[in-house]
Design an enzyme around this catalytic site. Sequence first.
Site, short mmCIF file in Angstrom:
data_model
loop_
_atom_site.label_atom_id
_atom_site.label_comp_id
_atom_site.label_asym_id
_atom_site.label_seq_id
_atom_site.Cartn_x
_atom_site.Cartn_y
_atom_site.Cartn_z
N ARG A 183 -15.40 1.42 -0.77
CA ARG A 183 -15.10 0.08 -0.26
C ARG A 183 -15.14 0.14 1.27
O ARG A 183 -14.49 1.00 1.87
CB ARG A 183 -13.72 -0.38 -0.70
CG ARG A 183 -13.42 -1.76 -0.11
CD ARG A 183 -12.11 -2.29 -0.55
NE ARG A 183 -11.00 -1.59 0.07
CZ ARG A 183 -9.73 -1.89 -0.19
NH1 ARG A 183 -9.45 -2.83 -1.07
NH2 ARG A 183 -8.76 -1.24 0.39
N CYS B 107 -9.73 -3.47 -10.00
CA CYS B 107 -9.24 -2.29 -9.28
C CYS B 107 -7.87 -2.53 -8.67
O CYS B 107 -7.31 -1.67 -8.02
CB CYS B 107 -10.23 -1.83 -8.22
SG CYS B 107 -10.50 -3.07 -6.95
N GLU C 272 -11.03 -11.20 -4.58
CA GLU C 272 -9.58 -11.13 -4.31
C GLU C 272 -9.09 -12.35 -3.53
O GLU C 272 -7.93 -12.42 -3.14
CB GLU C 272 -9.20 -9.82 -3.61
CG GLU C 272 -10.10 -9.40 -2.47
CD GLU C 272 -9.77 -8.02 -1.91
OE1 GLU C 272 -8.79 -7.39 -2.33
OE2 GLU C 272 -10.51 -7.58 -1.01
N ASN D 131 -4.34 -7.40 -6.53
CA ASN D 131 -3.18 -7.38 -5.62
C ASN D 131 -3.27 -8.54 -4.65
O ASN D 131 -2.29 -9.25 -4.39
CB ASN D 131 -3.14 -6.07 -4.83
CG ASN D 131 -3.19 -4.86 -5.72
OD1 ASN D 131 -2.82 -4.94 -6.88
ND2 ASN D 131 -3.64 -3.74 -5.20
N ASP D 132 -4.46 -8.72 -4.10
CA ASP D 132 -4.64 -9.82 -3.17
C ASP D 132 -4.90 -11.13 -3.90
O ASP D 132 -4.46 -12.18 -3.45
CB ASP D 132 -5.80 -9.52 -2.21
CG ASP D 132 -5.35 -8.60 -1.09
OD1 ASP D 132 -4.26 -8.84 -0.54
OD2 ASP D 132 -6.07 -7.64 -0.77
N ARG E 200 2.39 -10.22 -0.87
CA ARG E 200 2.52 -9.09 -1.79
C ARG E 200 3.52 -8.03 -1.35
O ARG E 200 3.92 -7.19 -2.14
CB ARG E 200 1.14 -8.44 -2.03
CG ARG E 200 0.55 -7.82 -0.79
CD ARG E 200 -0.91 -7.46 -0.99
NE ARG E 200 -1.09 -6.07 -1.37
CZ ARG E 200 -2.28 -5.48 -1.45
NH1 ARG E 200 -3.38 -6.17 -1.20
NH2 ARG E 200 -2.38 -4.22 -1.77
N ARG F 225 -10.52 3.59 -1.07
CA ARG F 225 -10.02 2.82 0.08
C ARG F 225 -10.27 3.66 1.33
O ARG F 225 -9.61 4.68 1.53
CB ARG F 225 -8.52 2.56 -0.04
CG ARG F 225 -8.11 1.60 -1.14
CD ARG F 225 -6.60 1.37 -1.10
NE ARG F 225 -6.20 0.23 -1.89
CZ ARG F 225 -5.75 0.30 -3.15
NH1 ARG F 225 -5.63 1.46 -3.74
NH2 ARG F 225 -5.40 -0.79 -3.80
N HIS G 144 0.82 -1.21 0.00
CA HIS G 144 0.00 0.00 0.00
C HIS G 144 0.86 1.26 0.00
O HIS G 144 0.45 2.30 -0.49
CB HIS G 144 -1.00 -0.04 1.15
CG HIS G 144 -2.12 -0.99 0.87
ND1 HIS G 144 -2.08 -2.30 1.25
CD2 HIS G 144 -3.25 -0.83 0.15
CE1 HIS G 144 -3.17 -2.90 0.81
NE2 HIS G 144 -3.89 -2.05 0.13
C1 PEP Z 1 -6.50 -5.52 -4.30
O1 PEP Z 1 -6.29 -6.37 -3.45
O2 PEP Z 1 -6.19 -5.64 -5.50
C2 PEP Z 1 -7.13 -4.24 -3.94
C3 PEP Z 1 -7.51 -3.37 -4.84
O3 PEP Z 1 -7.26 -3.98 -2.61
P1 PEP Z 1 -6.04 -3.55 -1.68
O4 PEP Z 1 -4.85 -3.32 -2.56
O5 PEP Z 1 -6.44 -2.31 -0.95
O6 PEP Z 1 -5.88 -4.72 -0.77
MG MG Z 2 -7.23 -6.19 -1.53
#
Ligand code: PEP
Ligand code: MG
Length: 589
Positions: free
Chosen positions: A343, A513, A442, A465-466, A476, A305, A198
């Site tokens: 979210r 996203c 995710e 991402n997750d 990650r 977020r 993040h």
């Molecule tokens: C993701 O996991 O791709 C996502 C958009 O949420 P975050 O990166 O905030 O976990």
């Molecule tokens: Mg996520």
Amino acid sequence: MSQSVPVETIIQGIPVSPGIAIAPIHVTARGFSAPEVYEVAEANLANEHQRFEDAIQRAKEELSEIQQRLAELSSEEESRIFEAHIMVLEDQALLKRVHHAIDERQQNAEYAFYAVMQNFLEAMRRIPDLYLRERTADIEDVCERVLNSFDSVHARKNIRPEDRHILIAYDLNPSDTATMDRSLVLGFATEMGSVNSHTAIIARSLGIPAVVGLEEAVIDITALTHAILDGYTGKLILHPTEATLNTYRMIEQKKLRARSALESLRDEESITRDGRGITLSANIGLLEELPAVKHSGATGIGLYRTEFLLLKEEQDALPAEAEQLEAYTTIAKAVSPHPVIIRTLDSGGDKLPAEPLSDPEPNPFLGWRGIRVSLDRPEIFKPQLRAALRASAHGKVALMFPLVSGLSEVMQAKAILRECMDELDHENIPFDANIQTGAMIEIPSAAIIADVLAKEVDFFSIGTNDLIQYTLAVDRVNPYVAELYRPTHPAVIRLIHRTIQAGAKEGIWTGICGEMAGDIRLTPLLIGLGVEELSVGPHQVPVVRKAIRSLSHAECSVMADDAMKSTYSADILRLTKDMAQKYYPDLFE
Ligand code: PEP
Ligand code: MG
């Protein structure tokens, strides 16, 4: 002793946020903050040696006093802690290193002391032995005391340098980055971190050049060193020559020109050459990003977020419904007539509140995060849902739930949402009764049962991402396994494909996203797989728009079919990248 002529040195890290910063370096250490740093003329170095000796002497006297007082008041045992502190200050090797550093760096004594201790502490923190590692807290304490014992007009400052700088740190957490003073921090480089942390996501979003994975940077790099941080290629260049500086100034100019050309297309539709429209929205985490969203021409916010609003450092409690309502309304009005997808809280993982909601977990990414927290804590969830509902009376608002692993979570979340709607009805408070709700996809289990979930939600937003981290069992944010974090892994591509297909069958749209959405090498693949929305950092919106407008949906679909038959990540990456480079080579320059 005279300083040797500095030689240009390039340190290679991993680029995580593009851009170039040219400025002196400031190093922050863990445990205690940096004193002011300034250069000292050779003729005055003797004075610095004396100032250091005096500070040590004063700190020792204070410590003896505390030790005596404690011995009288309590046990011998406790007073021995301070005996150990005094011993640190009598360590001849350490004192010698500080004197040497004063001469070598030709900087003030407190900074020389700070630098030596910071390196020493950093080395200690990396010792596997737990007992020794725990002793770092004692040494940090001694350091604070000595730094406070310096008697000078240049009193210790617990603040960041007032000059613009490149920040070097062992690691930065997302809230450090979110609250960074952009006028001072021109860029940052850390030892830890990864592209999908993040911290990196926020850096990209705020347009702060950033590099991670710079080994031993805190130990090896000296504050005030003039440097160039190249967020495009991941280089930190110390003591750049005039020729290198000129090259970088030219690169910066070229990038700025290309950027403004892209931005001039902001009112053009994001539509492929053969007429398939892709909704292009922005991801934000802070209200400060709204002007950038507007400037980008994004059609709304595909991911807000809310962690940074709800878990801000300076607050003791989560913001009440009224404060959240204000934030959500501001956003809804700012992007109107386009929607904002709020979210619900996704705390946990690497997004931790200053005041943790839970005890430390052995495996936070597999623990109490996302919708799990909200369902367990209605006193957190309900004010957020109520605030979002109330904001829906002032603009187009949608809601989505993070980290859904199965149907029951969606059903419970929807039941609580209905409860909130009933309450608002009773209170005669207006809201959009048809508010759309989505599930983030995710976790692999959610993608696998996307057909089931699709019957219960209005849209899917794939959090790649997750999804990548959980599908491939690759943390990650862990640089040691970054090489295995492969967005084009066939398993990931199949899960994305499956989700889109399941959504289409139920007549709901699917967007992405996660950071994959902003990677223009992958745009052909994602369009070919049938994605209908891409939500990316505001700075990436103009770039992705250009990519979309350069592609043919039909051609992308044929390529995606081939990709679905491929068995290696590298092959899939090659297919999509080749198409990207064919149609928009300029975006890769
Ligand atoms: C993701 O996991 O791709 C996502 C958009 O949420 P975050 O990166 O905030 O976990
Ligand atoms: Mg996520």
